[in-house]
Design a protein around this motif. Structure first.
Motif, short mmCIF file in Angstrom:
data_model
loop_
_atom_site.label_atom_id
_atom_site.label_comp_id
_atom_site.label_asym_id
_atom_site.label_seq_id
_atom_site.Cartn_x
_atom_site.Cartn_y
_atom_site.Cartn_z
N LYS A 254 54.68 48.11 31.35
CA LYS A 254 55.71 47.82 32.34
C LYS A 254 55.25 46.79 33.37
O LYS A 254 56.18 46.18 33.96
CB LYS A 254 55.97 49.16 33.00
CG LYS A 254 56.56 50.21 32.18
CD LYS A 254 56.69 51.87 32.89
CE LYS A 254 57.15 52.73 31.82
NZ LYS A 254 56.12 53.08 30.96
N THR B 67 55.69 50.86 42.23
CA THR B 67 56.82 51.54 41.80
C THR B 67 58.11 50.24 41.31
O THR B 67 57.95 49.57 42.05
CB THR B 67 57.52 52.40 42.94
OG1 THR B 67 58.66 52.74 42.80
CG2 THR B 67 57.93 51.41 44.25
N ASN C 160 56.42 42.23 37.16
CA ASN C 160 57.34 43.21 36.21
C ASN C 160 57.23 42.66 34.66
O ASN C 160 57.58 41.57 34.43
CB ASN C 160 58.55 43.47 36.61
CG ASN C 160 59.69 44.04 35.56
OD1 ASN C 160 59.37 45.37 35.24
ND2 ASN C 160 60.54 43.61 35.03
N GLN D 203 63.06 52.72 35.39
CA GLN D 203 61.87 53.01 36.38
C GLN D 203 60.58 53.25 36.04
O GLN D 203 60.55 54.00 35.01
CB GLN D 203 62.64 54.02 37.29
CG GLN D 203 64.12 53.66 37.85
CD GLN D 203 64.65 54.89 38.86
OE1 GLN D 203 63.85 55.75 39.39
NE2 GLN D 203 66.06 55.01 38.89
N TYR D 204 59.76 53.02 36.98
CA TYR D 204 58.37 53.43 36.53
C TYR D 204 57.63 53.57 37.99
O TYR D 204 58.00 53.08 39.13
CB TYR D 204 57.59 52.34 35.61
CG TYR D 204 57.88 50.95 36.06
CD1 TYR D 204 57.02 50.34 37.25
CD2 TYR D 204 58.64 50.09 35.54
CE1 TYR D 204 57.18 49.14 37.67
CE2 TYR D 204 58.80 48.71 35.93
CZ TYR D 204 57.86 48.33 36.80
OH TYR D 204 58.17 46.96 37.33
N SER E 49 50.99 55.29 33.25
CA SER E 49 52.30 55.28 33.41
C SER E 49 52.84 53.69 33.80
O SER E 49 54.13 53.72 33.48
CB SER E 49 52.50 56.13 34.46
OG SER E 49 52.13 55.68 35.71
N LEU E 50 52.00 52.84 33.72
CA LEU E 50 52.45 51.47 34.15
C LEU E 50 51.90 50.62 32.81
O LEU E 50 52.59 49.57 32.89
CB LEU E 50 51.53 51.03 35.39
CG LEU E 50 51.75 51.69 36.61
CD1 LEU E 50 51.09 51.03 37.57
CD2 LEU E 50 53.40 51.54 37.00
N LEU F 62 58.89 44.86 32.13
CA LEU F 62 59.88 45.68 31.43
C LEU F 62 61.32 44.83 31.48
O LEU F 62 61.85 44.51 32.37
CB LEU F 62 60.32 47.08 32.40
CG LEU F 62 61.11 48.19 31.70
CD1 LEU F 62 60.55 48.56 30.55
CD2 LEU F 62 61.33 49.16 32.75
N ARG G 187 62.16 49.53 39.99
CA ARG G 187 63.37 50.01 39.41
C ARG G 187 64.02 48.78 38.99
O ARG G 187 64.52 47.72 39.75
CB ARG G 187 64.04 50.31 40.61
CG ARG G 187 65.56 50.86 40.55
CD ARG G 187 66.21 51.66 41.84
NE ARG G 187 65.70 52.85 41.89
CZ ARG G 187 66.09 53.54 43.16
NH1 ARG G 187 67.08 53.16 43.93
NH2 ARG G 187 65.63 54.82 43.39
N GLY H 55 53.52 54.52 39.22
CA GLY H 55 52.07 54.59 38.89
C GLY H 55 51.08 53.92 39.79
O GLY H 55 51.33 53.64 41.05
#
Length: 252
Positions: free
Chosen positions: A201, A248, A219, A226-227, A197-198, A221, A250, A229
């Motif tokens: 990102k 996390t 980061n 949002q992510y 999931s990461l 992204l 945002r 993991g």
């Protein structure tokens, strides 16, 4: 002058009236006695229904010291001392770190259970205390309390406990997480990886220090989103072979 005269009532008419009254009395008696079995049956049915009675003889569980992150599981026994089925309607655990499985219906004289599973992540170096409420259809005891408590040993100092990346996509967004082994439980980080999931990102690197590690996270992204993991740090200590670091993001 007036003359006294007796009115003669035919004997047949008198007989009919007496017979009618007798029949009415008999009918009333039969009606009363016919109602008694029905009333008794209703009373028996009501008594047979009865009421449930919830009993938990041992409502507190104290566990021995566990390593932070250990899942503690305990089964509480619930007895039905009543004469009607006992329904466990719902259970309130108080937080997402604790879940419950339970027997929903317990017959009169029977036993059921409430199984509590507690996650000790984040409780290292403190005492885990949890109050669980059990709600039943017992009219005299509709809410009962369960307690789970015990010391949780700290495996490492992780600061901050969650890596948060927040900001605009056109800016550089970075954070650091410090990981220091507890003196009672020394370890080395031998490997690490991020969850799917990461991927794409974030980027991260692990820096080794004299007294621990620093996880540097950046980061990657470049659009709003949002992510969530985890980065998994694998250790050489069998007591806790993995340390999960939650990440996390945002991005605006």
């Amino acid at each position: 002058m007036f003359h006294n005269s007796k009115i003669q009532i035919p004997k047949s008419k008198i007989f009919k009236e007496v017979l009618m009254k007798k029949n009415i009395v008999i009918a009333i008696i039969l009606l009363v006695f016919s109602a008694i079995p029905s009333y008794a049956a209703d009373q028996s049915a009501s008594a047979a229904q009865g009421l449930p009675s919830a009993v938990i003889k041992d409502n507190k569980y104290e566990f021995k010291p566990v390593m932070e992150g250990t899942q503690v599981v305990h089964e509480f026994i619930v007895e039905n001392a009543g004469t009607a089925p006992l329904q466990i309607e719902r259970i309130q655990t108080g937080c997402g770190c604790t879940t419950a499985d339970f027997t929903r219906a317990i017959p009169p004289g029977g036993k059921g259970n409430v199984t509590i599973k507690a996650n000790t992540n984040g409780y290292g170096g403190s005492v885990f205390n949890r109050h669980i409420s059990v709600y039943t259809n017992d009219p005299k005891n509709p809410a009962m309390s369960l307690f789970m408590t015990g010391p949780v040993e700290k495996f490492a100092d992780i600061t901050p406990p969650t890596a948060v990346l927040r900001g605009n996509a056109d800016k550089s967004i970075e954070t650091r997480v410090s990981v220091k082994p507890d003196t009672k439980h020394p370890f080395k980080i031998v490997e690490s990886h991020m969850e799917k999931s990461l991927e794409g990102k974030i980027e991260y690197s692990l820096i080794t220090l004299e007294n621990g590690y620093v996880l540097q996270i950046k980061n990657s992204l470049h659009t709003a989103g949002q992510y969530f993991g985890r980065i998994i740090l694998k250790t050489d200590n069998p007591d806790k072979p993995e340390i999960p670091i939650t990440v996390t993001g945002r991005i605006g």
